[in-house]
Design a protein around this motif. Structure first.
Motif, PDB file in Angstrom:
ATOM      1  N   LYS A 255     -33.140 -30.753 -12.596  1.00  0.00           N
ATOM      2  CA  LYS A 255     -33.663 -29.533 -11.980  1.00  0.00           C
ATOM      3  C   LYS A 255     -34.140 -28.504 -13.006  1.00  0.00           C
ATOM      4  CE  LYS A 255     -31.953 -31.265  -8.103  1.00  0.00           C
ATOM      5  NZ  LYS A 255     -32.794 -32.225  -7.393  1.00  0.00           N
TER       6      LYS A 255
ATOM      7  N   PHE B 113     -35.614 -49.929 -23.197  1.00  0.00           N
ATOM      8  CA  PHE B 113     -35.712 -51.344 -22.850  1.00  0.00           C
ATOM      9  C   PHE B 113     -36.711 -52.075 -23.743  1.00  0.00           C
ATOM     10  CE2 PHE B 113     -34.691 -48.863 -19.089  1.00  0.00           C
ATOM     11  CZ  PHE B 113     -33.688 -49.583 -18.463  1.00  0.00           C
TER      12      PHE B 113
ATOM     13  N   TRP C 277     -36.467 -33.574 -11.668  1.00  0.00           N
ATOM     14  CA  TRP C 277     -35.868 -33.993 -10.402  1.00  0.00           C
ATOM     15  C   TRP C 277     -34.384 -34.268 -10.499  1.00  0.00           C
ATOM     16  CZ3 TRP C 277     -38.468 -33.520  -5.933  1.00  0.00           C
ATOM     17  CH2 TRP C 277     -39.853 -33.319  -6.044  1.00  0.00           C
ATOM     18  N   VAL C 278     -33.944 -34.746 -11.653  1.00  0.00           N
ATOM     19  CA  VAL C 278     -32.521 -35.058 -11.784  1.00  0.00           C
ATOM     20  C   VAL C 278     -31.760 -33.857 -12.328  1.00  0.00           C
ATOM     21  CG1 VAL C 278     -30.823 -36.606 -12.805  1.00  0.00           C
ATOM     22  CG2 VAL C 278     -33.070 -37.496 -12.151  1.00  0.00           C
TER      23      VAL C 278
ATOM     24  N   ARG D  29     -38.720 -40.000 -23.805  1.00  0.00           N
ATOM     25  CA  ARG D  29     -38.393 -39.773 -22.392  1.00  0.00           C
ATOM     26  C   ARG D  29     -36.880 -39.733 -22.191  1.00  0.00           C
ATOM     27  NH1 ARG D  29     -40.183 -44.124 -17.801  1.00  0.00           N
ATOM     28  NH2 ARG D  29     -38.728 -45.446 -18.954  1.00  0.00           N
ATOM     29  N   SER D  30     -36.185 -40.652 -22.849  1.00  0.00           N
ATOM     30  CA  SER D  30     -34.725 -40.663 -22.759  1.00  0.00           C
ATOM     31  C   SER D  30     -34.113 -39.427 -23.395  1.00  0.00           C
ATOM     32  CB  SER D  30     -34.176 -41.881 -23.498  1.00  0.00           C
ATOM     33  OG  SER D  30     -33.916 -42.895 -22.595  1.00  0.00           O
TER      34      SER D  30
ATOM     35  N   LEU E 161     -40.441 -36.030 -15.637  1.00  0.00           N
ATOM     36  CA  LEU E 161     -40.077 -36.384 -14.254  1.00  0.00           C
ATOM     37  C   LEU E 161     -38.570 -36.291 -14.002  1.00  0.00           C
ATOM     38  CD1 LEU E 161     -41.673 -37.357 -11.705  1.00  0.00           C
ATOM     39  CD2 LEU E 161     -40.817 -39.631 -12.220  1.00  0.00           C
ATOM     40  N   ALA E 162     -37.794 -36.944 -14.860  1.00  0.00           N
ATOM     41  CA  ALA E 162     -36.337 -36.941 -14.628  1.00  0.00           C
ATOM     42  C   ALA E 162     -35.747 -35.560 -14.902  1.00  0.00           C
ATOM     43  CB  ALA E 162     -35.661 -37.987 -15.501  1.00  0.00           C
TER      44      ALA E 162
ATOM     45  N   MET F 171     -31.268 -44.979 -22.122  1.00  0.00           N
ATOM     46  CA  MET F 171     -31.475 -46.404 -22.391  1.00  0.00           C
ATOM     47  C   MET F 171     -32.938 -46.698 -22.671  1.00  0.00           C
ATOM     48  SD  MET F 171     -29.923 -49.674 -20.620  1.00  0.00           S
ATOM     49  CE  MET F 171     -30.326 -51.314 -21.207  1.00  0.00           C
TER      50      MET F 171
ATOM     51  N   GLN G 105     -39.114 -51.255 -13.693  1.00  0.00           N
ATOM     52  CA  GLN G 105     -39.420 -49.925 -13.154  1.00  0.00           C
ATOM     53  C   GLN G 105     -38.236 -49.368 -12.362  1.00  0.00           C
ATOM     54  OE1 GLN G 105     -42.362 -47.973 -13.512  1.00  0.00           O
ATOM     55  NE2 GLN G 105     -42.627 -49.426 -15.181  1.00  0.00           N
TER      56      GLN G 105
ATOM     57  N   PHE H  28     -32.191 -41.177 -11.481  1.00  0.00           N
ATOM     58  CA  PHE H  28     -32.749 -40.903 -10.160  1.00  0.00           C
ATOM     59  C   PHE H  28     -31.867 -41.495  -9.067  1.00  0.00           C
ATOM     60  CE2 PHE H  28     -36.828 -40.911 -12.631  1.00  0.00           C
ATOM     61  CZ  PHE H  28     -37.118 -39.579 -12.436  1.00  0.00           C
TER      62      PHE H  28
ATOM     63  N   ARG I 113     -24.576 -41.667 -16.290  1.00  0.00           N
ATOM     64  CA  ARG I 113     -25.977 -41.819 -16.704  1.00  0.00           C
ATOM     65  C   ARG I 113     -26.540 -40.541 -17.303  1.00  0.00           C
ATOM     66  NH1 ARG I 113     -27.440 -45.453 -11.541  1.00  0.00           N
ATOM     67  NH2 ARG I 113     -26.759 -47.429 -12.420  1.00  0.00           N
TER      68      ARG I 113
ATOM     69  N   ASN J  62     -24.181 -48.420 -18.764  1.00  0.00           N
ATOM     70  CA  ASN J  62     -24.712 -47.354 -17.904  1.00  0.00           C
ATOM     71  C   ASN J  62     -24.816 -47.793 -16.441  1.00  0.00           C
ATOM     72  OD1 ASN J  62     -26.921 -48.983 -18.016  1.00  0.00           O
ATOM     73  ND2 ASN J  62     -28.385 -47.346 -18.409  1.00  0.00           N
TER      74      ASN J  62
ATOM     75  N   LEU K  34     -42.225 -47.709 -19.127  1.00  0.00           N
ATOM     76  CA  LEU K  34     -42.789 -46.394 -18.820  1.00  0.00           C
ATOM     77  C   LEU K  34     -43.384 -46.451 -17.418  1.00  0.00           C
ATOM     78  CD1 LEU K  34     -44.553 -45.510 -22.185  1.00  0.00           C
ATOM     79  CD2 LEU K  34     -42.405 -44.607 -21.283  1.00  0.00           C
ATOM     80  N   PHE K  35     -43.525 -45.284 -16.785  1.00  0.00           N
ATOM     81  CA  PHE K  35     -44.112 -45.250 -15.453  1.00  0.00           C
ATOM     82  C   PHE K  35     -45.639 -45.232 -15.597  1.00  0.00           C
ATOM     83  CE2 PHE K  35     -40.030 -42.765 -14.679  1.00  0.00           C
ATOM     84  CZ  PHE K  35     -39.323 -43.917 -14.375  1.00  0.00           C
TER      85      PHE K  35
ATOM     86  N   LEU L 208     -33.463 -35.909 -21.800  1.00  0.00           N
ATOM     87  CA  LEU L 208     -32.312 -35.638 -20.939  1.00  0.00           C
ATOM     88  C   LEU L 208     -31.060 -35.318 -21.761  1.00  0.00           C
ATOM     89  CD1 LEU L 208     -32.930 -38.403 -18.264  1.00  0.00           C
ATOM     90  CD2 LEU L 208     -33.686 -36.038 -18.273  1.00  0.00           C
TER      91      LEU L 208
ATOM     92  N   GLN M 144     -35.148 -40.767  -4.670  1.00  0.00           N
ATOM     93  CA  GLN M 144     -36.042 -40.206  -5.693  1.00  0.00           C
ATOM     94  C   GLN M 144     -36.841 -41.311  -6.360  1.00  0.00           C
ATOM     95  OE1 GLN M 144     -33.180 -38.177  -8.142  1.00  0.00           O
ATOM     96  NE2 GLN M 144     -33.753 -36.163  -7.349  1.00  0.00           N
TER      97      GLN M 144
ATOM     98  N   ASP N 206     -23.821 -41.439 -11.625  1.00  0.00           N
ATOM     99  CA  ASP N 206     -24.711 -40.341 -11.997  1.00  0.00           C
ATOM    100  C   ASP N 206     -24.161 -39.568 -13.184  1.00  0.00           C
ATOM    101  OD1 ASP N 206     -26.382 -41.042 -10.009  1.00  0.00           O
ATOM    102  OD2 ASP N 206     -25.806 -39.435  -8.625  1.00  0.00           O
TER     103      ASP N 206
END
Ligand SMILES: Nc1ncnc2c1ncn2[C@@H]1O[C@H](COP(=O)(O)OP(=O)(O)OP(=O)(O)O)[C@@H](O)[C@H]1O
Ligand SMILES: [Mg+2]
Lengths: 249, 229
Positions: free
Chosen positions: A115, A91, A112-113, A157-158, A108-109, A89, B128, B137, A84, A56, A96-97, A161, B141, A81
């Protein structure tokens, strides 16, 4: 895409990579068909992480080519992009954020990614959290969860998408033993749903139960590649046998 | 004391508070922008930019602020003036002294902010950045949505002190003739012969500001700590 020759999900051909003068990956060839489940194993430092990170674009490589669903990987923002978007992926350290809730980690993704509007993104996130069996934790922060729960959130989370391929780099290696099961079960669910999976792991039981093929790497090379039964019961290469003697008791 | 305040000094002090607060707030904002920018530069692949940033913070850590402030102020003032004079038909525009004043305090404070942001940034695990990349991102972003919010949470207590420093730094403006709180107090003290009253008022203003500031940052800190360690 004709019936006779379906396009591979991932195609790595004669790929080599160096860290400075040190060659980490040496002429790797690997073809993964859609829906296939590949387990990658091998001794520490053999280049397993580096190989899947190349898929990736987290690591650049110097020779050969990699294509993901026909999209060739070139170190250009636009193509990275595109690749991806198809590749998720997970890890070893979850990643995590920490400043966001579980739900926000999952949206989040998307927002923003891809939309996706907030409400729709949250709906998708909840559905994925449902799937990894922790919808009730959605308002918590990562630090309030156990390792196993965090890793399942990372998987969700992955998945939010809608990737076509999932990469796992030792997803259970930093977990306490009693939490390994829940994460492996989640991955098994994913495999049953037909996801294309490449997973680096030392969990040989999981490999035997889930994998279509096992890829054994040593010193930057793919040494052996075989279905689990063959791989565990009659490995061809001496190096494989030595490795198996060490990990499978 | 009340006599002084009602006899016109009160108004002077109010103006001075306005001046100091404005300069402090603007330089606080600008120094944070400088801090973020310099941190990005020092993380850049290009080696030279990292050394430049190091030189910047090193110089500003080792020399007295007041010297640098005066130096920057007069060079900026001169530079801006000569630029303005070159514009046709605009000879003899006197530039508002606040522009170079705010720029110079921002540059002085920016060195502190840079050190803060660099330290906070260094604490963010590599994973991160990778998670951000893997999720697709863009760099910007990932910076705005993932990295900076975490840096902010790590350095928020220090941002509180930085806000106090930016207020204190406004006292330096008195040497370049800007009527801040300290200058107003010293003029008042000299012309009335009551230094304790006037400097006392100045100190009271700074103390009140410090108390309000620490309230605000205590609140921001408690909010930032919600959930995340
Ligand atoms: N960023 C880097 N710079 C230089 N060398 C690196 C870098 N990352 C990895 N290596 C080296 O490349 C080799 C392969 O590393 P890699 O992490 O891919 O191995 P691995 O098979 O995943 O091992 P492990 O089982 O320990 O995770 C190792 O010798 C490692 O030291
Ligand atoms: Mg590894």
């Amino acid at each position: 895409m004709t019936e006779g020759s379906p396009a591979p999900a991932i195609e790595i051909s004669s790929m080599s990579k160096w860290f400075g003068p040190f060659q980490v990956l040496d002429d790797i060839d690997l073809k993964v068909m859609p829906g296939e489940r590949i387990v990658v194993c091998g001794p520490s430092g053999s280049g397993k992480s580096t190989m899947i990170r190349c898929i990736n674009g987290l690591e650049p490589f110097q020779k050969g080519r990699i294509a993901v669903h026909g999209q060739e990987l070139i170190q250009k923002a636009r193509t990275l992009d595109a690749v991806r978007k198809n590749v998720g992926m997970v890890f070893q350290q979850f990643n995590l954020f920490p400043h966001l809730t579980v739900l926000d980690n999952c949206t989040l993704a998307q927002r923003w990614v891809h939309k996706v509007p907030r409400a729709a993104a949250e709906k998708i996130a909840m559905a994925q959290l449902e799937k990894v069996r922790i919808p009730e934790q959605s308002r918590k922060y990562p630090s309030q969860l156990s390792g196993g729960q965090q890793q399942r959130v990372a998987i969700a989370r992955s998945l939010c998408l809608r990737p076509k391929v999932m990469l796992f780099d030792e997803p259970t290696s930093s977990l306490d033993p009693e939490m390994v099961r829940e994460v492996l079960d989640t991955m098994a669910d994913l495999a049953r749903d037909g996801m294309t999976i490449i997973c680096v792991t030392h969990e040989m039981g999981f490999a035997r139960g889930i994998a279509d093929r096992i890829v054994f790497m040593d010193q930057g090379k793919v040494v052996e590649e075989a279905p689990p039964a063959e791989f565990f019961d009659k490995p061809r290469e001496a190096r494989t046998r030595k490795f198996l003697d060490q990990v499978v008791r | 004391m009340l006599d002084y305040l009602t006899s016109g000094w009160g108004l002077q002090f109010l103006r001075a508070i306005g001046t100091s607060l404005t300069v402090a707030a603007l330089s606080f904002v600008f120094c944070i922008l400088i801090g973020i920018l310099c941190t990005l530069l020092s993380r850049n692949d290009f080696r030279g930019s990292a050394s430049l940033v190091n030189l910047y913070t090193y110089v500003f850590r080792s020399l007295p602020d007041i010297l640098l402030l005066i130096l920057i102020f007069y060079s900026l003032d001169g530079a801006i003036q000569s630029l303005l004079n070159r514009l046709p038909g605009s000879s003899d525009i006197r530039l508002n002294a606040y522009v170079p004043a705010i720029m110079s305090t921002s540059i002085v404070l920016g060195a502190y902010a840079t050190e803060l942001f660099k330290a906070g940034w260094a604490d963010i695990p590599k994973g991160q950045f990778e998670a951000g990349q893997a999720l697709g991102f863009t760099r910007v972003q990932s910076l705005v949505l993932v990295i900076l919010p975490q840096v902010y949470r790590k350095i928020i207590p220090h941002l509180g002190s930085l806000s106090l420093i930016s207020m204190k730094e406004t006292a330096l403006l008195s040497v370049i003739g800007i009527p801040d709180i300290v200058r107003t107090a010293s003029i008042g003290a000299r012309s009335t012969g009551s230094p304790f009253v006037f400097y006392g008022i100045a100190i009271a203003i700074f103390v009140i500001f410090a108390i309000l500031c620490s309230r605000v940052f205590a609140y921001l800190e408690s909010r930032a700590r919600a959930g995340a360690q």
